[in-house]
Design an enzyme around this catalytic site. Structure first.
Site, PDB file in Angstrom:
ATOM      1  N   CYS A   4      40.217  31.080  10.075  1.00 56.17           N
ATOM      2  CA  CYS A   4      38.867  30.508  10.104  1.00 56.17           C
ATOM      3  C   CYS A   4      38.458  30.266  11.557  1.00 56.17           C
ATOM      4  O   CYS A   4      39.126  29.518  12.282  1.00 56.17           O
ATOM      5  CB  CYS A   4      38.840  29.199   9.308  1.00 56.17           C
ATOM      6  N   ASP A  30      25.905  26.974  19.347  1.00 55.16           N
ATOM      7  CA  ASP A  30      25.962  28.246  18.628  1.00 55.16           C
ATOM      8  C   ASP A  30      26.097  29.387  19.640  1.00 55.16           C
ATOM      9  O   ASP A  30      25.419  29.399  20.673  1.00 55.16           O
ATOM     10  CB  ASP A  30      24.713  28.432  17.768  1.00 55.16           C
ATOM     11  N   HIS A  46      38.689  21.460   6.836  1.00 57.84           N
ATOM     12  CA  HIS A  46      38.178  22.757   6.385  1.00 57.84           C
ATOM     13  C   HIS A  46      37.577  22.621   4.986  1.00 57.84           C
ATOM     14  O   HIS A  46      38.297  22.422   4.014  1.00 57.84           O
ATOM     15  CB  HIS A  46      39.259  23.839   6.381  1.00 57.84           C
ATOM     16  N   ASN A  87      23.270  26.817   5.443  1.00 59.18           N
ATOM     17  CA  ASN A  87      23.233  28.073   4.700  1.00 59.18           C
ATOM     18  C   ASN A  87      24.390  28.034   3.711  1.00 59.18           C
ATOM     19  O   ASN A  87      25.521  27.699   4.093  1.00 59.18           O
ATOM     20  CB  ASN A  87      23.378  29.271   5.647  1.00 59.18           C
ATOM     21  N   GLY A  93      22.767  33.179   3.074  1.00 60.73           N
ATOM     22  CA  GLY A  93      23.001  33.771   4.390  1.00 60.73           C
ATOM     23  C   GLY A  93      24.160  33.173   5.149  1.00 60.73           C
ATOM     24  O   GLY A  93      24.253  33.301   6.369  1.00 60.73           O
ATOM     25  N   HIS A  98      33.124  28.021   6.806  1.00 65.75           N
ATOM     26  CA  HIS A  98      33.557  26.658   7.146  1.00 65.75           C
ATOM     27  C   HIS A  98      32.254  25.876   7.266  1.00 65.75           C
ATOM     28  O   HIS A  98      31.386  26.249   8.085  1.00 65.75           O
ATOM     29  CB  HIS A  98      34.359  26.655   8.454  1.00 65.75           C
ATOM     30  N   HIS A 100      29.022  23.998   7.987  1.00 70.80           N
ATOM     31  CA  HIS A 100      28.400  23.663   9.271  1.00 70.80           C
ATOM     32  C   HIS A 100      26.929  23.359   9.057  1.00 70.80           C
ATOM     33  O   HIS A 100      26.263  23.992   8.241  1.00 70.80           O
ATOM     34  CB  HIS A 100      28.572  24.786  10.300  1.00 70.80           C
ATOM     35  N   HIS A 102      23.375  23.346  10.919  1.00 70.99           N
ATOM     36  CA  HIS A 102      22.632  23.834  12.079  1.00 70.99           C
ATOM     37  C   HIS A 102      21.600  22.786  12.508  1.00 70.99           C
ATOM     38  O   HIS A 102      20.874  22.237  11.663  1.00 70.99           O
ATOM     39  CB  HIS A 102      21.840  25.102  11.730  1.00 70.99           C
TER      40      HIS A 102
HETATM   41  P1  AMP Z   1      25.779  30.791   9.041  1.00 71.89           P
HETATM   42  O1  AMP Z   1      24.948  32.042   8.901  1.00 71.89           O
HETATM   43  O2  AMP Z   1      25.081  29.568   8.538  1.00 71.89           O
HETATM   44  O3  AMP Z   1      27.175  30.961   8.471  1.00 71.89           O
HETATM   45  O4  AMP Z   1      25.886  30.546  10.582  1.00 71.89           O
HETATM   46  C1  AMP Z   1      27.034  30.807  11.341  1.00 71.89           C
HETATM   47  C2  AMP Z   1      26.655  30.537  12.763  1.00 71.89           C
HETATM   48  O5  AMP Z   1      27.839  30.466  13.514  1.00 71.89           O
HETATM   49  C3  AMP Z   1      25.774  31.627  13.387  1.00 71.89           C
HETATM   50  O6  AMP Z   1      24.580  31.032  13.907  1.00 71.89           O
HETATM   51  C4  AMP Z   1      26.655  32.205  14.494  1.00 71.89           C
HETATM   52  O7  AMP Z   1      25.925  32.569  15.636  1.00 71.89           O
HETATM   53  C5  AMP Z   1      27.625  31.053  14.764  1.00 71.89           C
HETATM   54  N1  AMP Z   1      28.925  31.441  15.284  1.00 71.89           N
HETATM   55  C6  AMP Z   1      29.735  32.407  14.811  1.00 71.89           C
HETATM   56  N2  AMP Z   1      30.871  32.457  15.542  1.00 71.89           N
HETATM   57  C7  AMP Z   1      30.760  31.482  16.484  1.00 71.89           C
HETATM   58  C8  AMP Z   1      31.606  31.031  17.539  1.00 71.89           C
HETATM   59  N3  AMP Z   1      32.793  31.604  17.797  1.00 71.89           N
HETATM   60  N4  AMP Z   1      31.169  30.009  18.304  1.00 71.89           N
HETATM   61  C9  AMP Z   1      29.970  29.427  18.074  1.00 71.89           C
HETATM   62  N5  AMP Z   1      29.131  29.817  17.090  1.00 71.89           N
HETATM   63  C10 AMP Z   1      29.519  30.831  16.314  1.00 71.89           C
HETATM   64 ZN    ZN Z   2      37.828  26.221   8.797  1.00 76.40          ZN
END
Ligand code: AMP
Ligand code: ZN
Length: 113
Positions: A4, A30, A46, A87, A93, A98, A100, A102
């Site tokens: 992850c 991000d 997690h 999301n 989307g 994991h 999160h 936004h």
């Molecule tokens: P989601 O579409 O809600 O799953 O958003 C995932 C977000 O994580 C996206 O905006 C990606 O740009 C961001 N993301 C993916 N990998 C990383 C990373 N290594 N560090 C920071 N942000 C990330």
């Molecule tokens: Zn995780």
């Protein structure tokens, strides 16, 4: 969860732009920002998705929302407005499995379809 990406950032086995950390969450920048301010609030625990959240996580979710609100104020976007977004799953989307939250702001954001 070694596979992850967010667990790896939290455990600092890969680099992430961590701007806040306490015992239950981290806040990161991000990597592909979609707005001038684009932060992600991650629980350290997690949890794959909002689908997997239970009543036991109620305080954690409240703390994540309050932390996002605090960062909106610190980034001076509270007056102009912002979005907080989960999301969830394929149609939502969600790409990183994991949980999160936004925080997006600093420009006029599109309406959600
Ligand atoms: P989601 O579409 O809600 O799953 O958003 C995932 C977000 O994580 C996206 O905006 C990606 O740009 C961001 N993301 C993916 N990998 C990383 C990373 N290594 N560090 C920071 N942000 C990330
Ligand atoms: Zn995780």
């Amino acid at each position: 969860m070694l596979d992850c990406v967010f667990c790896n950032i939290i455990q600092k086995t890969i680099h992430g732009s961590i701007i806040f950390e306490d015992d239950q969450m981290v806040v990161i920048q991000d990597i592909l920002p979609k707005a001038p301010v684009h932060l992600l609030v991650l629980p350290k625990k997690h949890i794959a998705s909002l689908i997997d959240v239970t009543a036991a996580d109620q305080a954690l979710l409240g703390a994540m929302i309050l932390k996002a609100k605090q960062f909106a104020e610190e980034h001076h976007i509270a007056d102009s407005g912002y979005k907080l977004l989960f999301n969830v799953g394929k149609h939502g989307g969600q790409t990183v499995k994991h949980l999160h939250l936004h925080l997006l702001g600093g420009k006029q954001l599109a309406e959600i379809e």
